[in-house]
Design a protein around this motif. Structure first.
Motif, PDB file in Angstrom:
ATOM      1  N   MET A 174      -4.440   6.529  -2.846  1.00  0.00           N
ATOM      2  CA  MET A 174      -4.030   7.421  -1.761  1.00  0.00           C
ATOM      3  C   MET A 174      -3.661   8.838  -2.224  1.00  0.00           C
ATOM      4  O   MET A 174      -4.041   9.822  -1.567  1.00  0.00           O
ATOM      5  N   PRO A 175      -2.920   9.014  -3.334  1.00  0.00           N
ATOM      6  CA  PRO A 175      -2.618  10.391  -3.756  1.00  0.00           C
ATOM      7  C   PRO A 175      -3.868  11.226  -4.026  1.00  0.00           C
ATOM      8  O   PRO A 175      -3.866  12.443  -3.802  1.00  0.00           O
ATOM      9  N   HIS A 176      -4.935  10.582  -4.504  1.00  0.00           N
ATOM     10  CA  HIS A 176      -6.187  11.310  -4.731  1.00  0.00           C
ATOM     11  C   HIS A 176      -6.790  11.774  -3.406  1.00  0.00           C
ATOM     12  O   HIS A 176      -7.375  12.861  -3.320  1.00  0.00           O
ATOM     13  N   LEU A 177      -6.644  10.959  -2.356  1.00  0.00           N
ATOM     14  CA  LEU A 177      -7.128  11.368  -1.034  1.00  0.00           C
ATOM     15  C   LEU A 177      -6.283  12.518  -0.492  1.00  0.00           C
ATOM     16  O   LEU A 177      -6.824  13.493   0.043  1.00  0.00           O
ATOM     17  N   LEU A 178      -4.975  12.417  -0.631  1.00  0.00           N
ATOM     18  CA  LEU A 178      -4.088  13.496  -0.187  1.00  0.00           C
ATOM     19  C   LEU A 178      -4.401  14.794  -0.909  1.00  0.00           C
ATOM     20  O   LEU A 178      -4.284  15.888  -0.355  1.00  0.00           O
ATOM     21  N   ASN A 179      -4.802  14.677  -2.177  1.00  0.00           N
ATOM     22  CA  ASN A 179      -5.108  15.857  -2.989  1.00  0.00           C
ATOM     23  C   ASN A 179      -6.490  16.419  -2.689  1.00  0.00           C
ATOM     24  O   ASN A 179      -6.780  17.579  -3.012  1.00  0.00           O
ATOM     25  N   ALA A 180      -7.344  15.605  -2.062  1.00  0.00           N
ATOM     26  CA  ALA A 180      -8.725  16.037  -1.823  1.00  0.00           C
ATOM     27  C   ALA A 180      -8.907  16.728  -0.485  1.00  0.00           C
ATOM     28  O   ALA A 180      -9.738  17.631  -0.345  1.00  0.00           O
ATOM     29  N   LEU A 181      -8.130  16.305   0.516  1.00  0.00           N
ATOM     30  CA  LEU A 181      -8.318  16.815   1.864  1.00  0.00           C
ATOM     31  C   LEU A 181      -7.211  17.799   2.235  1.00  0.00           C
ATOM     32  O   LEU A 181      -6.087  17.691   1.749  1.00  0.00           O
ATOM     33  N   PRO A 182      -7.505  18.749   3.120  1.00  0.00           N
ATOM     34  CA  PRO A 182      -6.534  19.816   3.449  1.00  0.00           C
ATOM     35  C   PRO A 182      -5.457  19.349   4.429  1.00  0.00           C
ATOM     36  O   PRO A 182      -5.258  19.933   5.488  1.00  0.00           O
ATOM     37  N   LEU A 215       0.829  -1.205   0.000  1.00  0.00           N
ATOM     38  CA  LEU A 215       0.000   0.000   0.000  1.00  0.00           C
ATOM     39  C   LEU A 215       0.868   1.261   0.000  1.00  0.00           C
ATOM     40  O   LEU A 215       0.663   2.178  -0.804  1.00  0.00           O
ATOM     41  N   LEU A 216       1.852   1.297   0.890  1.00  0.00           N
ATOM     42  CA  LEU A 216       2.688   2.488   1.030  1.00  0.00           C
ATOM     43  C   LEU A 216       3.552   2.716  -0.213  1.00  0.00           C
ATOM     44  O   LEU A 216       3.693   3.851  -0.688  1.00  0.00           O
ATOM     45  N   ALA A 217       4.127   1.656  -0.754  1.00  0.00           N
ATOM     46  CA  ALA A 217       5.009   1.804  -1.911  1.00  0.00           C
ATOM     47  C   ALA A 217       4.246   2.213  -3.168  1.00  0.00           C
ATOM     48  O   ALA A 217       4.729   3.022  -3.969  1.00  0.00           O
ATOM     49  N   MET A 218       3.047   1.674  -3.339  1.00  0.00           N
ATOM     50  CA  MET A 218       2.308   1.931  -4.577  1.00  0.00           C
ATOM     51  C   MET A 218       1.621   3.295  -4.590  1.00  0.00           C
ATOM     52  O   MET A 218       0.980   3.649  -5.582  1.00  0.00           O
ATOM     53  N   THR A 219       1.755   4.073  -3.517  1.00  0.00           N
ATOM     54  CA  THR A 219       1.286   5.463  -3.580  1.00  0.00           C
ATOM     55  C   THR A 219       2.080   6.251  -4.616  1.00  0.00           C
ATOM     56  O   THR A 219       1.629   7.295  -5.089  1.00  0.00           O
ATOM     57  N   LEU A 220       3.263   5.749  -4.974  1.00  0.00           N
ATOM     58  CA  LEU A 220       4.090   6.434  -5.971  1.00  0.00           C
ATOM     59  C   LEU A 220       3.441   6.430  -7.352  1.00  0.00           C
ATOM     60  O   LEU A 220       3.696   7.329  -8.160  1.00  0.00           O
ATOM     61  N   TRP A 221       2.604   5.423  -7.632  1.00  0.00           N
ATOM     62  CA  TRP A 221       2.149   5.206  -9.003  1.00  0.00           C
ATOM     63  C   TRP A 221       1.371   6.405  -9.549  1.00  0.00           C
ATOM     64  O   TRP A 221       1.651   6.903 -10.633  1.00  0.00           O
ATOM     65  N   PHE A 222       0.379   6.869  -8.813  1.00  0.00           N
ATOM     66  CA  PHE A 222      -0.457   7.971  -9.285  1.00  0.00           C
ATOM     67  C   PHE A 222      -0.133   9.293  -8.582  1.00  0.00           C
ATOM     68  O   PHE A 222      -0.955  10.202  -8.569  1.00  0.00           O
ATOM     69  N   SER A 223       1.051   9.393  -7.988  1.00  0.00           N
ATOM     70  CA  SER A 223       1.388  10.610  -7.246  1.00  0.00           C
ATOM     71  C   SER A 223       1.359  11.851  -8.124  1.00  0.00           C
ATOM     72  O   SER A 223       0.895  12.916  -7.704  1.00  0.00           O
ATOM     73  N   ALA A 224       1.848  11.732  -9.358  1.00  0.00           N
ATOM     74  CA  ALA A 224       1.804  12.879 -10.281  1.00  0.00           C
ATOM     75  C   ALA A 224       0.454  12.986 -10.980  1.00  0.00           C
ATOM     76  O   ALA A 224      -0.026  14.093 -11.251  1.00  0.00           O
ATOM     77  N   SER A 225      -0.168  11.834 -11.264  1.00  0.00           N
ATOM     78  CA  SER A 225      -1.475  11.862 -11.944  1.00  0.00           C
ATOM     79  C   SER A 225      -2.516  12.588 -11.101  1.00  0.00           C
ATOM     80  O   SER A 225      -3.368  13.311 -11.621  1.00  0.00           O
ATOM     81  N   ALA A 226      -2.459  12.418  -9.778  1.00  0.00           N
ATOM     82  CA  ALA A 226      -3.450  13.027  -8.889  1.00  0.00           C
ATOM     83  C   ALA A 226      -3.346  14.543  -8.869  1.00  0.00           C
ATOM     84  O   ALA A 226      -4.335  15.230  -8.570  1.00  0.00           O
ATOM     85  N   VAL A 227      -2.160  15.065  -9.162  1.00  0.00           N
ATOM     86  CA  VAL A 227      -1.969  16.524  -9.100  1.00  0.00           C
ATOM     87  C   VAL A 227      -1.860  17.137 -10.487  1.00  0.00           C
ATOM     88  O   VAL A 227      -1.299  18.219 -10.658  1.00  0.00           O
ATOM     89  N   ILE A 228      -2.420  16.467 -11.477  1.00  0.00           N
ATOM     90  CA  ILE A 228      -2.413  17.018 -12.841  1.00  0.00           C
ATOM     91  C   ILE A 228      -3.041  18.411 -12.902  1.00  0.00           C
ATOM     92  O   ILE A 228      -2.533  19.289 -13.612  1.00  0.00           O
ATOM     93  N   PRO A 229      -4.150  18.700 -12.175  1.00  0.00           N
ATOM     94  CA  PRO A 229      -4.684  20.072 -12.218  1.00  0.00           C
ATOM     95  C   PRO A 229      -3.659  21.115 -11.777  1.00  0.00           C
ATOM     96  O   PRO A 229      -3.536  22.177 -12.395  1.00  0.00           O
ATOM     97  N   GLN A 230      -2.900  20.815 -10.712  1.00  0.00           N
ATOM     98  CA  GLN A 230      -1.884  21.755 -10.240  1.00  0.00           C
ATOM     99  C   GLN A 230      -0.740  21.879 -11.247  1.00  0.00           C
ATOM    100  O   GLN A 230      -0.248  22.983 -11.523  1.00  0.00           O
ATOM    101  N   LEU A 231      -0.306  20.743 -11.795  1.00  0.00           N
ATOM    102  CA  LEU A 231       0.782  20.773 -12.766  1.00  0.00           C
ATOM    103  C   LEU A 231       0.356  21.492 -14.040  1.00  0.00           C
ATOM    104  O   LEU A 231       1.148  22.233 -14.650  1.00  0.00           O
ATOM    105  N   SER A 232      -0.896  21.296 -14.442  1.00  0.00           N
ATOM    106  CA  SER A 232      -1.403  21.982 -15.637  1.00  0.00           C
ATOM    107  C   SER A 232      -1.423  23.487 -15.435  1.00  0.00           C
ATOM    108  O   SER A 232      -1.104  24.256 -16.342  1.00  0.00           O
ATOM    109  N   SER A 233      -1.791  23.911 -14.233  1.00  0.00           N
ATOM    110  CA  SER A 233      -1.813  25.336 -13.925  1.00  0.00           C
ATOM    111  C   SER A 233      -0.413  25.937 -13.962  1.00  0.00           C
ATOM    112  O   SER A 233      -0.226  27.066 -14.433  1.00  0.00           O
ATOM    113  N   GLN A 234       0.577  25.166 -13.501  1.00  0.00           N
ATOM    114  CA  GLN A 234       1.946  25.692 -13.441  1.00  0.00           C
ATOM    115  C   GLN A 234       2.660  25.614 -14.787  1.00  0.00           C
ATOM    116  O   GLN A 234       3.403  26.525 -15.156  1.00  0.00           O
ATOM    117  N   TRP A 235       2.433  24.520 -15.531  1.00  0.00           N
ATOM    118  CA  TRP A 235       3.212  24.283 -16.751  1.00  0.00           C
ATOM    119  C   TRP A 235       2.386  24.357 -18.032  1.00  0.00           C
ATOM    120  O   TRP A 235       2.927  24.137 -19.116  1.00  0.00           O
TER     121      TRP A 235
END
Length: 416
Positions: free
Chosen positions: A159-167, A28-48
């Motif tokens: 998990m990255p989607h949860l981290l991205n959803a909650l403050p 569970l902990l290791a596979m949080t890496l998989w979608f870590s960037a995918s979950a923050v695509i809105p933020q990355l799109s805004s920056q880049w």
């Protein structure tokens, strides 16, 4: 003697469940890496100002890296020649490093994609070895055991989607993307520590095998494993495209109806995370009712959802409900294809067989992950997911053919 035997049995059971739970936690902990960037695509799109293609490559680069990593691992028989727990720990540590470099240093979209590729490559040393380690502790309940591991993988992917959803990081709007990536890297380091220090291999399939590159191709040469792998390919045609784009679909769906963006992100997390429950349930049922029975049922339900979900784009509640059913069914069968391979393949090279299976599956995902946003721009969310139903249809055919073979009697202790 009877008391000693009972004590030995209780200790063995304790050891088994201790290792399975720790291994699932590490996965569970290791596979949080998989979608870590995918979950923050809105933020990355805004920056880049990411293009549609660059957005897709934030996920596809991990898939490409994973395919390359698994091919190298399969040819070299790494999962069968070396300690799986140390292979897991080293790979998780390297993944944390590559993922963390994105967060800690000034990077561009192009360099981020390269680091995502490297992250995917080393995750090839996490997922297949994790499945083999689980199989060493399970025999008659192997479907449940690998289902538990894949369920943990599913929760980790969400998990990255949860981290991205909650403050969690003190942000009123979108949380800082670097914080999300840093958090997932820390989680992967914890996974490496858990596996290296506390996880041991069990009594089954624990022997090491000599190097033999020819076994990398046995998954397709031998008809029973070929059909199990074809079923897996049908499943993978659908799975990662669904995981990658359903959260984005729900964000657009909620925004179209002027609903809460936070609610959309939580829904996206729930759609993926609910599969963690279904993997375990399907594993228990498959051990009792049969591998092919449960995989075919799961494929029927997920294929139907792929056909229907776009019809509810204008209705967020119904869209979310269908997505949750889809998320439950789409990954429920995943562990059972892998379990089938462990039961059908040469026991000396189970690690290699699992590695080549995942390599083929993730190679296929590259096409559908890229296909969905391209088709979405052409035909819209209402129809785009229908193309994913092709995979379940072919998977059903493959598993029905496997069910008819005499070798199917080796599945789930005779439960086809």
């Amino acid at each position: 003697m009877s008391s000693d035997a009972n004590n030995d049995s209780l200790f063995s059971s304790f050891q088994k469940w201790r290792n399975l739970i720790l291994l699932a936690l590490a996965e569970l902990l290791a596979m949080t890496l998989w979608f870590s960037a995918s979950a923050v695509i809105p933020q990355l799109s805004s920056q880049w100002n990411l293009t549609t293609g660059q957005k897709a490559w934030m996920t596809m680069s991990v898939q490409v890296g994973f395919v390359v990593g698994t091919l190298i691992s399969a040819v070299l028989n790494l999962a069968d020649r070396f300690s799986n727990r140390y292979l897991f720990a080293i790979s998780a540590s390297c993944g944390a490093l590559f993922n963390g470099l994105i967060a800690l240093f000034p990077v561009s979209a192009q360099s981020t994609i390269i680091f995502r590729f490297l992250t995917g490559a080393v995750l090839a040393g996490v997922y297949p070895p994790g499945m083999k380690l689980t199989a060493t502790w399970c025999k008659k309940d192997r479907g449940m055991g690998i289902g538990l591991l894949v369920g943990a993988l599913t929760l980790g992917s969400a998990m990255p989607h949860l981290l991205n959803a909650l403050p969690f990081f003190g942000a009123d709007g979108m949380p800082p993307w670097r914080s999300i990536l840093t958090a997932t890297s820390i989680m992967s380091i914890l996974a490496a520590i858990i596996t290296a220090l506390f996880v041991k291999a069990g009594p089954h399939l624990s022997q090491t095998a000599p190097f033999n590159w020819r076994y990398a191709g046995q998954g397709l040469a031998y008809k029973p494993t070929r059909l199990a792998n074809f079923g897996y390919l049908g499943h993978m045609w659908e799975l990662y495209a669904m995981w990658a784009w359903t959260p984005i679909f729900l964000i657009d769906c909620y925004q179209n109806s002027q609903w809460s963006l936070t609610a959309a992100r939580l829904a996206g997390f729930g759609v993926i995370a609910i599969g963690g429950i279904s993997c375990v349930i399907a594993g228990v049922l498959a051990d009792k009712m049969g591998r092919t029975t449960i995989t075919i049922l799961s494929l029927v339900i997920s294929g139907a959802c792929a056909l229907l979900v776009g019809c509810f784009f204008e209705h967020p509640v119904l869209a979310t409900a269908v997505c949750l059913i889809w998320g439950f069914a789409v990954v429920a069968d995943s562990a059972q294809f892998s379990t089938a391979v462990t039961e059908l393949a040469d026991s000396r090279y189970v690690g290699t067989a699992l590695t080549i299976q995942t390599s083929m599956g993730f190679l296929l995902t590259l096409f559908t992950i890229h296909l969905i946003p391209w088709l979405k721009d052409m035909i819209g969310w209402q129809q785009v997911f229908m193309v994913l139903a092709v995979g379940p249809a072919l998977g059903i055919l493959s598993m029905a053919c496997l069910r008819r073979l005499p070798e199917a009697a080796r599945l789930a202790s005779g439960n086809k």
